[in-house]
Scaffold this motif. Sequence first.
Motif, mmCIF file in Angstrom:
data_model
loop_
_atom_site.group_PDB
_atom_site.id
_atom_site.type_symbol
_atom_site.label_atom_id
_atom_site.label_comp_id
_atom_site.label_asym_id
_atom_site.label_seq_id
_atom_site.Cartn_x
_atom_site.Cartn_y
_atom_site.Cartn_z
ATOM 1 N N ARG A 277 0.846 -1.187 0.000
ATOM 2 C CA ARG A 277 0.000 0.000 0.000
ATOM 3 C C ARG A 277 0.891 1.250 0.000
ATOM 4 N NH1 ARG A 277 -3.641 -0.156 5.111
ATOM 5 N NH2 ARG A 277 -1.557 -0.041 6.020
ATOM 6 N N LEU A 278 0.397 2.328 -0.602
ATOM 7 C CA LEU A 278 1.183 3.554 -0.668
ATOM 8 C C LEU A 278 1.526 4.074 0.736
ATOM 9 C CD1 LEU A 278 2.425 5.854 -2.335
ATOM 10 C CD2 LEU A 278 0.195 6.980 -2.305
ATOM 11 N N ILE A 279 0.585 3.936 1.647
ATOM 12 C CA ILE A 279 0.798 4.472 2.999
ATOM 13 C C ILE A 279 1.977 3.759 3.685
ATOM 14 C CG2 ILE A 279 -0.821 2.917 4.196
ATOM 15 C CD1 ILE A 279 -0.392 6.700 4.843
ATOM 16 N N ASP A 280 2.315 2.560 3.204
ATOM 17 C CA ASP A 280 3.441 1.826 3.793
ATOM 18 C C ASP A 280 4.780 2.127 3.123
ATOM 19 O OD1 ASP A 280 1.714 0.601 5.605
ATOM 20 O OD2 ASP A 280 1.192 -0.969 4.157
ATOM 21 N N ASP A 281 4.766 2.894 2.019
ATOM 22 C CA ASP A 281 6.035 3.299 1.403
ATOM 23 C C ASP A 281 6.774 4.256 2.345
ATOM 24 O OD1 ASP A 281 5.367 1.924 -0.827
ATOM 25 O OD2 ASP A 281 5.467 3.627 -2.219
ATOM 26 N N ALA A 282 8.057 4.002 2.545
ATOM 27 C CA ALA A 282 8.805 4.826 3.506
ATOM 28 C C ALA A 282 8.795 6.296 3.096
ATOM 29 C CB ALA A 282 10.245 4.310 3.601
ATOM 30 N N ALA A 283 9.031 6.569 1.816
ATOM 31 C CA ALA A 283 9.123 7.968 1.382
ATOM 32 C C ALA A 283 7.783 8.686 1.567
ATOM 33 C CB ALA A 283 9.546 8.036 -0.090
ATOM 34 N N PHE A 284 6.688 7.998 1.223
ATOM 35 C CA PHE A 284 5.379 8.635 1.351
ATOM 36 C C PHE A 284 5.010 8.822 2.824
ATOM 37 C CE2 PHE A 284 0.777 9.029 1.285
ATOM 38 C CZ PHE A 284 0.610 9.955 0.268
ATOM 39 N N ALA A 285 5.282 7.801 3.627
ATOM 40 C CA ALA A 285 4.970 7.895 5.057
ATOM 41 C C ALA A 285 5.753 9.040 5.709
ATOM 42 C CB ALA A 285 5.289 6.568 5.749
ATOM 43 N N ASP A 286 7.007 9.215 5.291
ATOM 44 C CA ASP A 286 7.815 10.326 5.813
ATOM 45 C C ASP A 286 7.195 11.669 5.433
ATOM 46 O OD1 ASP A 286 9.599 8.612 6.904
ATOM 47 O OD2 ASP A 286 11.266 9.060 5.549
ATOM 48 N N ALA A 287 6.750 11.771 4.195
ATOM 49 C CA ALA A 287 6.175 13.030 3.726
ATOM 50 C C ALA A 287 4.898 13.367 4.489
ATOM 51 C CB ALA A 287 5.895 12.959 2.223
ATOM 52 N N ILE A 288 4.072 12.355 4.720
ATOM 53 C CA ILE A 288 2.837 12.568 5.487
ATOM 54 C C ILE A 288 3.185 12.950 6.932
ATOM 55 C CG2 ILE A 288 0.831 11.384 6.486
ATOM 56 C CD1 ILE A 288 0.317 11.919 3.652
ATOM 57 N N ALA A 289 4.177 12.259 7.488
ATOM 58 C CA ALA A 289 4.581 12.555 8.874
ATOM 59 C C ALA A 289 5.066 13.998 9.000
ATOM 60 C CB ALA A 289 5.671 11.582 9.316
ATOM 61 N N GLN A 290 5.887 14.425 8.050
ATOM 62 C CA GLN A 290 6.398 15.803 8.104
ATOM 63 C C GLN A 290 5.253 16.813 8.022
ATOM 64 O OE1 GLN A 290 9.768 16.820 8.595
ATOM 65 N NE2 GLN A 290 8.541 18.629 9.088
#
Lengths: 407, 366
Positions: A277-290
């Motif tokens: 899932r996209l939400i589990d991609d490290a880069a995407f999760a980092d962007a959402i977290a930021q």
Amino acid sequence: MDIAWSAEEVAFQGEVRAFLGDKLTDDLRASGAHMTSVYADPGHARAWQAILHEKGWVAPAWPVEHGGTGWSLAQRYIWQRERIAAGAPPVSPMGVQMCGPAIIGHGSDEQKAFFLPRMLSGEHFWCQGYSETGSGSDLASLQCRAEEDGDDLIVTGQKLWSTHAHAANWGFFLVRTATLDRPQKGITFLLIDMTSPGVTVVPTVSPAGENIQNEIFLDAVRVPKANVVGAIGDGWTVAKYLLEFERGGAAYAPGLQIDLDEIKQFASEVRGDEGGRLIDDAAFADAIAQARIDVMALEIFEFRAMSDAGAGRYPHAIPSLMKIRGTELQQRITELRLLAAGRYGMAYQPQAGVSAGPVHFPHGEDAFVGPREAAIAPMRYVSERAASIYAGTNEIQRNIIAKIMGL
Amino acid sequence: MDFIFTDDQRQLRDALRGYLARNNGFSVRTATARSASGWSDSLWRGLAGDLGILGLLAPEAARGIGGNATDMMVVMEELGANLLVEPYLETAVIGASAFGAAHAAELAGIATGDLRIAFAWAEAGTRFDRLPRDTIALRTTVGWRLDGGKIVVTAAPMATHFLVTARIGDEPALFLVEAGATGISQHAFPTIDGRRAADVTLDAVAVPDGALVARGGEAIERLCDIATAMLGAEALGVMRVMLDDTIAFTKERRQFGQAIASFQVLQHRMVDMYMQLELATSAVYRAVLSLDAEPVERARAVSAMKVMVAAACRFIGQNAIQLHGGMGMTDEVAVTHYFRRATVIESEFGSADWHRRRFAALSRAA
């Protein structure tokens, strides 16, 4: 200091939720949740305003004697958050949030009695006439002329970026009644019936293909002096009062938090770059977290501003700081939506959402391909570029803060 | 080492720039993009006949010019600066690079302008991965049978032929399919940059033996790398216009009694735009000059380029709009059209995130 809501505030939240659950139809909910820009379409906005009017909740920031709710700043914040979370469309800000306060602060008793009830009921739908071709960031240089003629003013000139002027029956304008030593002098705040002879509204098509903004041409439009708010030549004071009225009440974080919730949900339903899932991609999760971290900080900043305003303190840099940070994060969130949309973010499918005005570019009818969130994503991304330009560019806002800092 | 364009390349650039200015100016191009078909047959014929650039990569034996990747880079940059909506990349770059000697007739068709190709590679379930997953090719007695679906196939509604990726068992392969073949259906729509695309469904599409154009993952990866590198070259043209237009606008636009280009904060923004464009240009040169290198080196150069170009497209595009102020939020000014094209280029053939991951994976393996 206390970071938690009070028991009364929690109870108020329950009351708001019950009201929204009771009154929001599916159609209204979709019109708010699927907006292709920050603007609701006038039809749905007016329908929702009629429901709020019945409840007495159209203008939370107004004084009670003029139809306000008497809510605290915290209650207004809760209302805004719950409204957005429920998917209710926003009431058009031009009347209730902008012209209304000007009339309340500087209008005559006759103006208050005539305009305020019609503003609340939605009978009058308002637009703004401020910017001109040569007067954007340098608003005070405006040239639209108003000549005195007995009991009337004769207005001739042109205005730009007037949201929903094509749907409005009234407009509030800044016009030049005198040329004096400083450009801020000789400006008059004037209410114009948009059905007056000599008023022409020409659509402006946005890069997203939507006609939300308009150009207004005024050709010898006769306006009674009774429609001047404040004194002739004192319009700059009225305009500044209008800008300051909502201090402490405006907040970006509630909408941003909900945006992030939506993106997180969407990203858990689509495939990512790593096969899961996209939400589990490290880069995407980092962007959402930021983004979430940035919004959390802004949220507490807005609470502090609210709390200060409640105590009668309001440092002048606050509205500019909130405007810069709020719009930057709004824009960032549209980037994240577009990223989540993947390849479907290339498609032009405004029909999947609710546009705030007629769509001028070729596009499909009802059916669309891919997820609805993906179809809306590029519309919002393109539209939201306006946020760092309108209401004083973010460069101008930084100039304001620099001045306040004594630089 | 030599990074100087040849006289021939400079002449090619000038001829193309002049031709496009005369025949595909901004208003003509916008009218074409909003017409029912979304492309111009007369311009396409002009690219084939008057300029001969549709056959730029096709060998002379197949009525082409036999040009190289650097020649193509020159062309793509000019097409970007002109915002051409016709399927040049799909046809003259991807098509011409896909076909070998066995498809001489198709190469000739590309050169003469008779073929318009759409590259059907992306699937709903693969995000930016280039290799097919859910499109399947099965052997039949007379050729192949294709089943599956492709999403947002650029230029599909105006294409005469599709290049379709499909799996033969576990092996990726590339097939040539006529757009009107039985079993193909399209759901067409515009894209945000004024082009046309479609979701394409293949339902028991029968193609002959000769429809198999290439086999193996590397063939498809190579083709996508060539396409991505040339898309990067196109982006340079798109960004150059946005920067030039922004400089011109801020010199002309006056507020507070002076040109807004005199404000230092805007000067520094435009300097940063210029720097991004120069570095993106450098990354494109490396990618284009690495297209014939061994696969890992080629792939790393292309992915590195796409990361740089995506960031530059975003920074230059967003700031071009910002510095145009309110005018940057209208359809009237050209820069907003370039901004939308730049936005599509950011994610076409893979987002910056996707290419950064690919680069990291290739670097670990190297």
